[in-house]
Design a protein around this motif. Structure first.
Motif, PDB file in Angstrom:
ATOM      1  N   ALA A  20       0.822  -1.202   0.000  1.00 10.25           N
ATOM      2  CA  ALA A  20       0.000   0.000   0.000  1.00 10.25           C
ATOM      3  C   ALA A  20       0.857   1.253   0.000  1.00 10.25           C
ATOM      4  O   ALA A  20       1.800   1.383   0.773  1.00 10.25           O
ATOM      5  N   GLY A  21       0.530   2.179  -0.907  1.00  9.09           N
ATOM      6  CA  GLY A  21       1.210   3.467  -0.954  1.00  9.09           C
ATOM      7  C   GLY A  21       2.588   3.452  -1.565  1.00  9.09           C
ATOM      8  O   GLY A  21       3.264   4.490  -1.609  1.00  9.09           O
ATOM      9  N   ALA A  22       3.019   2.297  -2.104  1.00  5.64           N
ATOM     10  CA  ALA A  22       4.398   2.186  -2.589  1.00  5.64           C
ATOM     11  C   ALA A  22       4.672   3.131  -3.761  1.00  5.64           C
ATOM     12  O   ALA A  22       5.692   3.824  -3.791  1.00  5.64           O
ATOM     13  N   SER A  23       3.784   3.179  -4.739  1.00  5.70           N
ATOM     14  CA  SER A  23       4.042   4.020  -5.910  1.00  5.70           C
ATOM     15  C   SER A  23       3.974   5.498  -5.552  1.00  5.70           C
ATOM     16  O   SER A  23       4.753   6.308  -6.063  1.00  5.70           O
ATOM     17  N   ALA A  24       3.055   5.876  -4.657  1.00  2.38           N
ATOM     18  CA  ALA A  24       2.974   7.276  -4.233  1.00  2.38           C
ATOM     19  C   ALA A  24       4.229   7.681  -3.466  1.00  2.38           C
ATOM     20  O   ALA A  24       4.755   8.788  -3.642  1.00  2.38           O
ATOM     21  N   ARG A  25       4.721   6.785  -2.624  1.00  4.05           N
ATOM     22  CA  ARG A  25       5.931   7.112  -1.869  1.00  4.05           C
ATOM     23  C   ARG A  25       7.139   7.206  -2.795  1.00  4.05           C
ATOM     24  O   ARG A  25       8.005   8.075  -2.611  1.00  4.05           O
ATOM     25  N   ARG A  26       7.213   6.359  -3.809  1.00  2.68           N
ATOM     26  CA  ARG A  26       8.324   6.455  -4.764  1.00  2.68           C
ATOM     27  C   ARG A  26       8.288   7.792  -5.500  1.00  2.68           C
ATOM     28  O   ARG A  26       9.329   8.426  -5.731  1.00  2.68           O
ATOM     29  N   GLU A  27       7.080   8.235  -5.877  1.00  2.00           N
ATOM     30  CA  GLU A  27       6.974   9.509  -6.583  1.00  2.00           C
ATOM     31  C   GLU A  27       7.352  10.667  -5.668  1.00  2.00           C
ATOM     32  O   GLU A  27       8.016  11.621  -6.106  1.00  2.00           O
ATOM     33  N   GLY A  69      -1.952   7.945   3.583  1.00  2.00           N
ATOM     34  CA  GLY A  69      -3.368   7.589   3.570  1.00  2.00           C
ATOM     35  C   GLY A  69      -3.590   6.161   3.110  1.00  2.00           C
ATOM     36  O   GLY A  69      -4.391   5.421   3.696  1.00  2.00           O
ATOM     37  N   GLU A  70      -2.884   5.747   2.064  1.00  2.00           N
ATOM     38  CA  GLU A  70      -3.035   4.378   1.574  1.00  2.00           C
ATOM     39  C   GLU A  70      -2.531   3.364   2.603  1.00  2.00           C
ATOM     40  O   GLU A  70      -3.114   2.280   2.773  1.00  2.00           O
ATOM     41  N   GLU A  71      -1.459   3.699   3.298  1.00  2.85           N
ATOM     42  CA  GLU A  71      -0.926   2.804   4.329  1.00  2.85           C
ATOM     43  C   GLU A  71      -1.911   2.655   5.483  1.00  2.85           C
ATOM     44  O   GLU A  71      -2.125   1.548   5.995  1.00  2.85           O
ATOM     45  N   VAL A  86      -7.551  -9.016  -0.426  1.00  2.00           N
ATOM     46  CA  VAL A  86      -7.306  -7.581  -0.572  1.00  2.00           C
ATOM     47  C   VAL A  86      -5.995  -7.355  -1.321  1.00  2.00           C
ATOM     48  O   VAL A  86      -4.974  -7.977  -1.008  1.00  2.00           O
ATOM     49  N   MET A  87      -6.030  -6.472  -2.297  1.00  2.00           N
ATOM     50  CA  MET A  87      -4.848  -6.082  -3.053  1.00  2.00           C
ATOM     51  C   MET A  87      -4.648  -4.574  -2.917  1.00  2.00           C
ATOM     52  O   MET A  87      -5.616  -3.828  -2.816  1.00  2.00           O
ATOM     53  N   HIS A  88      -3.393  -4.150  -2.940  1.00  2.00           N
ATOM     54  CA  HIS A  88      -3.067  -2.742  -2.771  1.00  2.00           C
ATOM     55  C   HIS A  88      -2.234  -2.233  -3.936  1.00  2.00           C
ATOM     56  O   HIS A  88      -1.427  -2.963  -4.507  1.00  2.00           O
ATOM     57  N   ASP A  89      -2.409  -0.956  -4.261  1.00  2.00           N
ATOM     58  CA  ASP A  89      -1.561  -0.226  -5.204  1.00  2.00           C
ATOM     59  C   ASP A  89      -1.413  -0.983  -6.524  1.00  2.00           C
ATOM     60  O   ASP A  89      -0.334  -1.459  -6.882  1.00  2.00           O
ATOM     61  N   ARG A  90      -2.518  -1.050  -7.268  1.00  2.00           N
ATOM     62  CA  ARG A  90      -2.540  -1.808  -8.517  1.00  2.00           C
ATOM     63  C   ARG A  90      -2.521  -0.860  -9.715  1.00  2.00           C
ATOM     64  O   ARG A  90      -3.242   0.129  -9.760  1.00  2.00           O
ATOM     65  N   ARG A  91      -1.700  -1.176 -10.687  1.00  2.00           N
ATOM     66  CA  ARG A  91      -1.524  -0.327 -11.856  1.00  2.00           C
ATOM     67  C   ARG A  91      -2.633  -0.557 -12.875  1.00  2.00           C
ATOM     68  O   ARG A  91      -3.039  -1.693 -13.120  1.00  2.00           O
ATOM     69  N   PHE A 223      -4.576  -6.138 -13.164  1.00  2.00           N
ATOM     70  CA  PHE A 223      -4.042  -4.928 -12.537  1.00  2.00           C
ATOM     71  C   PHE A 223      -2.782  -5.305 -11.749  1.00  2.00           C
ATOM     72  O   PHE A 223      -2.855  -5.615 -10.557  1.00  2.00           O
ATOM     73  N   PRO A 224      -1.619  -5.268 -12.391  1.00  2.00           N
ATOM     74  CA  PRO A 224      -0.380  -5.674 -11.718  1.00  2.00           C
ATOM     75  C   PRO A 224       0.027  -4.668 -10.637  1.00  2.00           C
ATOM     76  O   PRO A 224      -0.491  -3.561 -10.551  1.00  2.00           O
ATOM     77  N   VAL A 225       0.974  -5.103  -9.819  1.00  2.00           N
ATOM     78  CA  VAL A 225       1.489  -4.228  -8.767  1.00  2.00           C
ATOM     79  C   VAL A 225       2.095  -2.978  -9.406  1.00  2.00           C
ATOM     80  O   VAL A 225       2.844  -3.053 -10.376  1.00  2.00           O
ATOM     81  N   ALA A 226       1.750  -1.833  -8.841  1.00  2.00           N
ATOM     82  CA  ALA A 226       2.243  -0.554  -9.401  1.00  2.00           C
ATOM     83  C   ALA A 226       3.704  -0.338  -9.058  1.00  2.00           C
ATOM     84  O   ALA A 226       4.211  -0.887  -8.095  1.00  2.00           O
TER      85      ALA A 226
END
Length: 226
Positions: A20-27, A69-71, A86-91, A223-226
């Motif tokens: 959760a929140g991985a792609s937002a944190r990378r950005e 927020g996602e976390e 449950v899946m999180h942060d899907r592209r 929807f793969p992992v983002a």
């Protein structure tokens, strides 16, 4: 003799949940680091001092807030029973967008967009009447937030297209964390709720007969992992 339909291949274990929140944190980190490099390059002697005395721009901080927020939402979704997947942060393939959370369980598929608006009040407003078209809008902290609803509707439509199965209920949810809520949440074209109310609705919605694990596997592939 008819051939059996090919089974949906199970995705790798590491691809199922996502972080959760991985792609937002990378950005956020990319923008923060780029700003630091730019300032140090333009001001070799004073760059460190400038960075110490100034903050990241709001457009950069927004990515960090989104990641948090996602976390937080992921921690709340950990409370659902093990009948849910449950899946999180899907592209979303072919776009730069992602879906924060997808929950698949006995009550259907829940497409969840987590928003962290600390101390701001979300309000649903309905205008129109007998002689005017009904108009629904969302206000967040007094500002128009209707585009947030449109974003969730678009995500839910993507999931609906991926499943191509009208028997599975797909619910779009806009979930606000740390907001200043009125006494009741609400819903119109999507559910607009806080985390505890979301979990309650997921648990109390009518049970539908469908293969949760097969649906989970299909969506993990779509929807793969983002």
């Amino acid at each position: 003799m008819e051939c059996d339909k090919p089974a949906v291949e199970a995705p790798p274990v590491e691809a199922v949940g996502g972080e959760a929140g991985a792609s937002a944190r990378r950005e956020y980190e990319r923008r923060r680091d780029a700003r630091e490099q730019r300032i140090r390059g333009e001001h070799p002697k004073l760059g460190g001092l400038i960075l110490a005395l100034s903050d990241d721009p709001q457009s950069t901080k927004a990515w960090e807030r989104g990641a948090v927020g996602e976390e937080l939402m992921a921690k709340r979704l950990a409370d659902v029973p093990d009948t849910f997947r449950v899946m999180h942060d899907r592209r979303i393939r072919g776009t730069k967008a992602n879906i924060d959370h997808i929950a698949i369980g006995p009550s259907g598929v829940w497409v969840i967009d987590a928003k962290r608006y600390k101390n701001k009040r979300p309000e649903l407003r309905v205008g129109g009447g007998l002689f005017r078209p009904r108009v629904e809008s969302l206000r967040v902290g007094g500002r128009d937030g209707t585009k947030l609803v449109d974003g969730v509707k678009s995500q839910a439509d993507r999931v609906r297209e991926a499943l191509a199965d009208d028997t599975i209920p797909i619910t779009g949810v806009l979930c606000f964390l740390e907001a200043d809520w009125p006494l009741l949440g609400g819903s119109f074209t999507v559910h607009v709720v806080w985390p505890r109310l979301l979990i309650k609705r997921m648990m109390e919605a009518p049970v539908v007969a469908f293969d949760v694990d097969a649906t989970h596997a299909r969506l993990a592939q779509a929807f793969p992992v983002a």
